[in-house]
Enzyme design. Sequence first.
Site, PDB file in Angstrom:
ATOM      1  N   THR A 132       0.876  -1.148   0.000  1.00  0.00           N
ATOM      2  CA  THR A 132       0.000   0.000   0.000  1.00  0.00           C
ATOM      3  C   THR A 132       0.923   1.210   0.000  1.00  0.00           C
ATOM      4  OG1 THR A 132      -1.620  -1.277   1.217  1.00  0.00           O
ATOM      5  CG2 THR A 132      -1.764   1.109   1.478  1.00  0.00           C
ATOM      6  N   ASP A 166      -9.006  -9.539   0.777  1.00  0.00           N
ATOM      7  CA  ASP A 166      -9.241  -8.902   2.074  1.00  0.00           C
ATOM      8  C   ASP A 166     -10.588  -9.265   2.672  1.00  0.00           C
ATOM      9  OD1 ASP A 166      -6.792  -7.774   2.305  1.00  0.00           O
ATOM     10  OD2 ASP A 166      -7.407  -5.715   1.939  1.00  0.00           O
TER      11      ASP A 166
END
Length: 569
Positions: free
Chosen positions: A381, A423
């Site tokens: 990220t 996720d």
Amino acid sequence: MVALVALSLFIGASPVEANQPSIYSQMDVTHPVWAQHGMVASQERLASEVGVEILRRGGNAVDAAVAVGFALAVTLPRAGNLGGGGFMVVHLADSDQDIAIDYREMAPGRAHRDMFLDEQGDAVTELSRFHGLAVGVPGTVYGLDLALSKYGTMSLKQVLAPAIALAEEGILVSADLANSLEGLKKRLGRWPSTEKVFYKAGGGLYAPGDKLVQRDLAASLKRIADGGRDGFYKGETARLIAKAVQQAGGVMTEADLANYRAVERQPVRGEYRGYEVISMPPPSSGGVHIIQMLNMLEHKPMAEMGAGSAQSIHWMAETMRRAYADRSEYLGDPDFTKVPVAGLTSRAYAAKLLKGIDPSHATPSSNIKPGNPVPYESDQTTHYSVVDKWGNAVSNTYTLNFSYGSGLVAEGTGILLNNEMDDFSAKPGTPNGYGLIGGEANEVQPGKRPLSSMSPTIVMKAGKPYLVTGSPGGSRIISTTLQVIVNVIDHDMNVAEATAASRIHHQWYPDEIRVEKSINPDTKRLLETMGHKVSVKPSMGSTQSIMVTEEGLMGASDPRRMGAATLGY
């Protein structure tokens, strides 16, 4: 060199200057960068320079943040993106307003709870990570456009111009980019459309100093500049993305893209030793659990314990252990499940959890279950922070999930696609790619947003931004952001010291304190005598932080990753 020269005219730097390594390779990492008017801290220097020039030209923090987001899609392809999603927290000084923009990816309309299970009912990781089914409907373009149109002052064409120039005429490949492409060649090279973009003819590697041109990505960016968000979610780009996902075995359609929406939510808020903490609400778990942990730590004299001491690490690990246990049970998309935000962030609940912590001994994770926080309310990220001269602030974290996401570039677009569907909880109790355990609150449903750890955060002092921070790092984002806050407030560190300080992490399961190599061996032994399992592992996070002081803006990019830069004017 045409694009680099064009970009240098826009950002006021020569091509040579634009390709310099992070400032932290040239100086003591505990010395912050100072500026008086505006500042950008990001994980890639060219993107930081783009943002600073937007500020210099009169743009506000939102204008700069959007320009940085699009630029990172070109210059930091493993995490910067058009094909992913994220969260943005904004503070507007004039109206004293705080906004949370949720542009997290969504599950396609044909997604379903058992889509990643085999005939025996077991989770198949390949399907949720490196397959067309792994791709969630991207949110980045919608989210950045929403922020700009509502809270910016510049046009989409203006903020996209530098990203288009960088993609169309090329960037010089950094050592960091060359290393990451070499290390992931096997995974990325399995997709011909990806190999064509990021490797030379015949699969050859780019070396540092080579020029990487991304003309398909430039064309996609131009369609956005011309058509706004419809230039991505409808028409040619949407057609090519849907086609690529379906050819890879996925179920995303053009209708899924056309139906995507980013949403504004109320930030979560807490107080810690007189400071106000403003962070991202669900479907981020970050803000909720940062406040939950700070509520517990506020009862303890962290400053007296000392940074990096066995006692301070013990208390942080024990609070983390309990917060991550609650995460497994209660957190999910608030549009689909009731998330007890008020209960999890209440001081009374924190005090209740504290009663179960032994000050001298570790609590086995097998003895920790999710608590009862009532009432309910009706790794790869990248993070960047921006503050402008008017006191506006933006904290933004966005991602493709894994490095380079699914690894799939949609043919003809230059756009890397995420693997955010991992996720979700593929099966309750089964860990995801970061070892996080999830439950039914985070099961797959059509149109649902997967739970995230991304934690863009703004800490306020006397009603004004004081610390703007956040980090990448998967499950370790929450604990990393927490420690920057504790380092600044409890341990009186400047922003660079708080950034460089050694980090620890505990996420309930696996039952261990993960520590960086810089931990003191004596501290490690003391923790082990308290019953902790201590695992020394690679460094965690890449914070990009800005502090607002009476003397000016003080910023720091994390020295843990190459190429980051905090810049100001």
